[in-house]
Design an enzyme around this catalytic site. Structure first.
Site, PDB file in Angstrom:
ATOM      1  CE  LYS A 175      33.130  79.654  21.172  1.00 24.89           C
ATOM      2  NZ  LYS A 175      32.750  78.562  22.095  1.00 24.89           N
ATOM      3  CB  THR A 212      40.214  70.878  18.993  1.00 27.81           C
ATOM      4  OG1 THR A 212      39.603  69.887  18.144  1.00 27.81           O
ATOM      5  CG2 THR A 212      41.425  71.471  18.298  1.00 27.81           C
ATOM      6  N   GLY A 214      36.610  69.663  23.517  1.00 28.53           N
ATOM      7  CA  GLY A 214      36.301  70.371  24.759  1.00 28.53           C
ATOM      8  C   GLY A 214      36.786  71.811  24.821  1.00 28.53           C
ATOM      9  CB  THR A 215      38.520  74.096  22.420  1.00 33.20           C
ATOM     10  OG1 THR A 215      37.689  73.665  21.356  1.00 33.20           O
ATOM     11  CG2 THR A 215      39.871  73.461  22.280  1.00 33.20           C
ATOM     12  N   GLY A 216      35.560  74.553  23.412  1.00 31.26           N
ATOM     13  CA  GLY A 216      34.470  75.523  23.605  1.00 31.26           C
ATOM     14  C   GLY A 216      33.974  75.520  25.041  1.00 31.26           C
ATOM     15  CB  CYS A 217      33.167  72.710  27.361  1.00 34.30           C
ATOM     16  SG  CYS A 217      32.097  71.769  26.279  1.00 34.30           S
TER      17      CYS A 217
HETATM   18  N1  PLP Z   1      29.525  66.785  24.413  1.00 36.73           N
HETATM   19  C1  PLP Z   1      29.051  67.723  25.200  1.00 36.73           C
HETATM   20  C2  PLP Z   1      28.291  67.318  26.408  1.00 36.73           C
HETATM   21  C3  PLP Z   1      29.287  69.074  24.900  1.00 36.73           C
HETATM   22  O1  PLP Z   1      28.821  70.040  25.698  1.00 36.73           O
HETATM   23  C4  PLP Z   1      30.021  69.409  23.735  1.00 36.73           C
HETATM   24  C5  PLP Z   1      30.313  70.791  23.346  1.00 36.73           C
HETATM   25  O2  PLP Z   1      30.026  71.745  23.982  1.00 36.73           O
HETATM   26  C6  PLP Z   1      30.497  68.385  22.947  1.00 36.73           C
HETATM   27  C7  PLP Z   1      30.233  67.092  23.309  1.00 36.73           C
HETATM   28  C8  PLP Z   1      31.283  68.633  21.717  1.00 36.73           C
HETATM   29  O3  PLP Z   1      32.583  68.915  22.033  1.00 36.73           O
HETATM   30  P1  PLP Z   1      33.672  68.994  20.879  1.00 36.73           P
HETATM   31  O4  PLP Z   1      32.998  69.679  19.736  1.00 36.73           O
HETATM   32  O5  PLP Z   1      34.734  69.833  21.498  1.00 36.73           O
HETATM   33  O6  PLP Z   1      34.086  67.621  20.565  1.00 36.73           O
END
Ligand code: PLP
Length: 264
Positions: A175, A212, A214-217
């Site tokens: 990504k 942004t 939570g975008t990956g999840c």
């Molecule tokens: N917290 C949890 C439980 C996650 O699974 C993730 C990312 O997958 C994050 C935090 C970090 O999310 P972000 O990088 O989008 O803030």
């Protein structure tokens, strides 16, 4: 009507932007039935991650076992898997679902810089989960950490994907949203899907925003929801990317840090 069941094995972000709450909302948005097992209770908000209490292999197994003994899980994603013991247990559980579609999101570190997995666990994630996965979905920093070199060009993206395929991942989605340098993605947010030897590109406008979280999840959850609905892999990625782009565009701008995106 039968509704496909999706399962996420991932971390809890009590502030709702990332982790299993984002996954569950995404499954529901696509009409799938959500189920979830917690690997770690994190302490965070939109500003940062302040700590975490990891679950044991036993508490992960005791959450997942009753679900898989009862439901036929159509598709499964793993998110934050903080320790080697949780990863090894997750692999054992996944092998009990031989026909499940599996996406492994190699969650390494939060945007705010908190390590969500230790080095020993990352080695075990690669060794035991990559070979089981139908798709692995690293962002650029994760791809760099896993492949072991800096990515500065499309050629490097090809090399990193090949390295991950050599580690056992059948298909890899790198990504590119973290980098808008001219040599990667032409200023667009481009994702690179390596389906075996075939490369597919998915480009979207890069939206200049801090919203942004939570975008990956959300992306990996949307991919498994669409796989559960019978879409093929490139279609599932395309739909998921459009969903995340829209969710960024319509983010509710909550909190004092990186706002969660609008999952609906
Ligand atoms: N917290 C949890 C439980 C996650 O699974 C993730 C990312 O997958 C994050 C935090 C970090 O999310 P972000 O990088 O989008 O803030």
């Amino acid at each position: 009507m039968t509704q496909p069941v999706c399962l996420t094995i991932a971390g809890l972000d009590p502030s709702g932007g990332a982790g299993i709450l984002a996954d569950v909302r995404t499954f529901a948005a696509f009409g799938c039935f959500p189920s979830a097992a917690v690997t770690s209770i994190t302490f965070q908000n939109t500003v940062g991650v302040f700590g975490a209490e990891h679950q044991s292999a036993e508490t992960v197994r005791r959450q997942v076992e009753p679900i898989i003994e009862d439901y036929d899980i159509a598709a499964l994603k793993t998110g934050m898997l903080p320790t080697r013991e949780v990863i090894e247990e997750t692999a054992v559980l996944i092998k009990r679902m031989p026909s499940v579609k599996l996406v492994v999101d190699p969650v390494v570190r939060s945007t705010s810089g908190f390590d969500l997995i230790d080095d020993d666990a990352l080695r075990s994630l690669i060794a035991v989960l990559f070979p089981l996965a139908g798709l692995v979905t690293p962002n650029l920093p994760e791809a760099e950490r896993i492949a072991g070199f800096k990515i500065g060009s499309i050629d490097d993206i090809d090399k990193a994907a090949a390295a991950m395929q050599a580690m056992g991942a059948r298909n890899v989605l790198i990504k590119g949203g973290h980098s808008v340098e001219a040599n990667i993605g032409d200023g667009k947010a481009t994702d690179y899907l390596f389906e075996g030897q075939t490369r597919h590109l998915f480009s979207a406008d890069h939206i200049d925003t801090s919203a942004t979280h939570g975008t990956g999840c959300t992306l990996s959850a949307a991919i498994i929801a669409n796989l559960a609905l019978g879409k093929d892999l490139p279609d599932a990625v395309k739909i998921a990317k459009a969903f995340v782009t829209e969710a960024i565009r319509k983010a509710p701008m909550l909190g004092h840090g990186h706002s969660p995106i609008n999952i609906r």
